[in-house]
Write a protein that holds these residues in place. Structure first.
Motif, PDB file in Angstrom:
ATOM      1  N   GLU A   8      10.184  -6.501   4.250  1.00 18.63           N
ATOM      2  CA  GLU A   8      11.753  -6.091   3.596  1.00 18.63           C
ATOM      3  C   GLU A   8      11.374  -4.898   2.638  1.00 18.63           C
ATOM      4  OE1 GLU A   8      15.466  -8.455   1.934  1.00 18.63           O
ATOM      5  OE2 GLU A   8      13.725  -9.162   1.580  1.00 18.63           O
ATOM      6  N   TYR A   9      12.112  -3.806   2.411  1.00 20.08           N
ATOM      7  CA  TYR A   9      11.728  -3.121   1.360  1.00 20.08           C
ATOM      8  C   TYR A   9      10.245  -2.188   1.597  1.00 20.08           C
ATOM      9  CZ  TYR A   9      15.358  -5.732  -0.941  1.00 20.08           C
ATOM     10  OH  TYR A   9      16.379  -6.524  -1.019  1.00 20.08           O
ATOM     11  N   GLU A  10      10.018  -2.335   2.739  1.00 19.74           N
ATOM     12  CA  GLU A  10       8.638  -1.638   3.250  1.00 19.74           C
ATOM     13  C   GLU A  10       9.139   0.120   2.651  1.00 19.74           C
ATOM     14  OE1 GLU A  10       5.521   0.388   4.434  1.00 19.74           O
ATOM     15  OE2 GLU A  10       5.856  -1.765   4.642  1.00 19.74           O
ATOM     16  N   GLN A  11       7.929   0.483   1.892  1.00 17.61           N
ATOM     17  CA  GLN A  11       7.918   1.730   1.181  1.00 17.61           C
ATOM     18  C   GLN A  11       7.513   2.962   1.721  1.00 17.61           C
ATOM     19  OE1 GLN A  11       5.976  -0.163  -2.028  1.00 17.61           O
ATOM     20  NE2 GLN A  11       4.195   1.014  -1.935  1.00 17.61           N
ATOM     21  N   PHE A  12       6.469   2.632   2.928  1.00 19.55           N
ATOM     22  CA  PHE A  12       6.111   3.863   3.431  1.00 19.55           C
ATOM     23  C   PHE A  12       6.394   4.249   4.771  1.00 19.55           C
ATOM     24  CE2 PHE A  12       2.378   1.874   0.627  1.00 19.55           C
ATOM     25  CZ  PHE A  12       2.440   2.896  -0.312  1.00 19.55           C
ATOM     26  N   CYS A  13       6.938   3.252   5.711  1.00 22.04           N
ATOM     27  CA  CYS A  13       7.165   3.330   6.860  1.00 22.04           C
ATOM     28  C   CYS A  13       8.339   2.552   7.185  1.00 22.04           C
ATOM     29  CB  CYS A  13       6.134   3.405   7.843  1.00 22.04           C
ATOM     30  SG  CYS A  13       4.832   2.339   7.628  1.00 22.04           S
ATOM     31  N   PRO A  14       9.445   2.489   6.411  1.00 20.81           N
ATOM     32  CA  PRO A  14      10.567   1.445   6.773  1.00 20.81           C
ATOM     33  C   PRO A  14      11.175   1.771   8.262  1.00 20.81           C
ATOM     34  CG  PRO A  14      11.390   3.301   5.401  1.00 20.81           C
ATOM     35  CD  PRO A  14       9.791   3.241   5.645  1.00 20.81           C
ATOM     36  N   GLY A  15      11.467   0.801   8.852  1.00 21.49           N
ATOM     37  CA  GLY A  15      11.990   0.648  10.108  1.00 21.49           C
ATOM     38  C   GLY A  15      10.926   0.706  11.271  1.00 21.49           C
ATOM     39  N   GLN A  16       9.613   1.468  10.981  1.00 23.13           N
ATOM     40  CA  GLN A  16       8.645   1.655  12.047  1.00 23.13           C
ATOM     41  C   GLN A  16       8.085   0.363  12.762  1.00 23.13           C
ATOM     42  OE1 GLN A  16       4.908   3.479  10.763  1.00 23.13           O
ATOM     43  NE2 GLN A  16       5.466   5.099  12.472  1.00 23.13           N
ATOM     44  N   PRO A  17       7.949  -0.936  12.052  1.00 22.29           N
ATOM     45  CA  PRO A  17       7.356  -1.952  12.676  1.00 22.29           C
ATOM     46  C   PRO A  17       8.601  -2.413  13.881  1.00 22.29           C
ATOM     47  CG  PRO A  17       7.074  -2.074  10.347  1.00 22.29           C
ATOM     48  CD  PRO A  17       7.812  -1.046  10.605  1.00 22.29           C
ATOM     49  N   ALA A  73       6.982 -11.474  -0.298  1.00 24.58           N
ATOM     50  CA  ALA A  73       6.336 -10.841   0.655  1.00 24.58           C
ATOM     51  C   ALA A  73       6.911  -9.526   1.082  1.00 24.58           C
ATOM     52  CB  ALA A  73       6.231 -11.570   2.147  1.00 24.58           C
ATOM     53  N   GLN A  74       6.869  -8.706  -0.154  1.00 22.83           N
ATOM     54  CA  GLN A  74       7.255  -7.143   0.036  1.00 22.83           C
ATOM     55  C   GLN A  74       6.576  -6.477  -1.168  1.00 22.83           C
ATOM     56  OE1 GLN A  74       8.691  -9.194  -2.018  1.00 22.83           O
ATOM     57  NE2 GLN A  74       9.272  -7.601  -3.835  1.00 22.83           N
ATOM     58  N   PRO A  75       6.502  -5.383  -1.108  1.00 22.76           N
ATOM     59  CA  PRO A  75       6.564  -4.439  -0.064  1.00 22.76           C
ATOM     60  C   PRO A  75       5.453  -4.166   0.563  1.00 22.76           C
ATOM     61  CG  PRO A  75       5.829  -3.398  -2.180  1.00 22.76           C
ATOM     62  CD  PRO A  75       5.930  -4.972  -2.360  1.00 22.76           C
TER      63      PRO A  75
END
Length: 67
Positions: free
Chosen positions: A9-18, A40-42
């Motif tokens: 959640e709140y991935e900062q480098f590649c959001p949505g990629q996983p 467990a973020q970012p």
């Protein structure tokens, strides 16, 4: 070979990629959503290393029994 994808959640480098990668996989797969509520973020879960590692190791033990 089974594959586990971690989606923070709140991935900062590649959001949505996983999730996009998970959707394209054709093997046995699991997607684990790591959330801010559990720390467990970012990217790479720096505030929840135990959750990050334990989840992966538990998953491996489940998928590769007897190893």
């Amino acid at each position: 070979m089974p594959i586990q994808v971690l989606d923070h959640e709140y991935e900062q480098f590649c959001p949505g990629q996983p999730r996009r990668m998970f959707d394209r996989l054709t093997s046995l797969k699991d997607c684990v959503r790591l959330t801010a509520a559990t720390g467990a973020q970012p990217h790479c879960s720096p505030m929840a290393p135990r959750q990050h590692c334990d989840g992966g190791l538990d998953w491996l033990q489940e998928k590769l029994p007897g190893r």
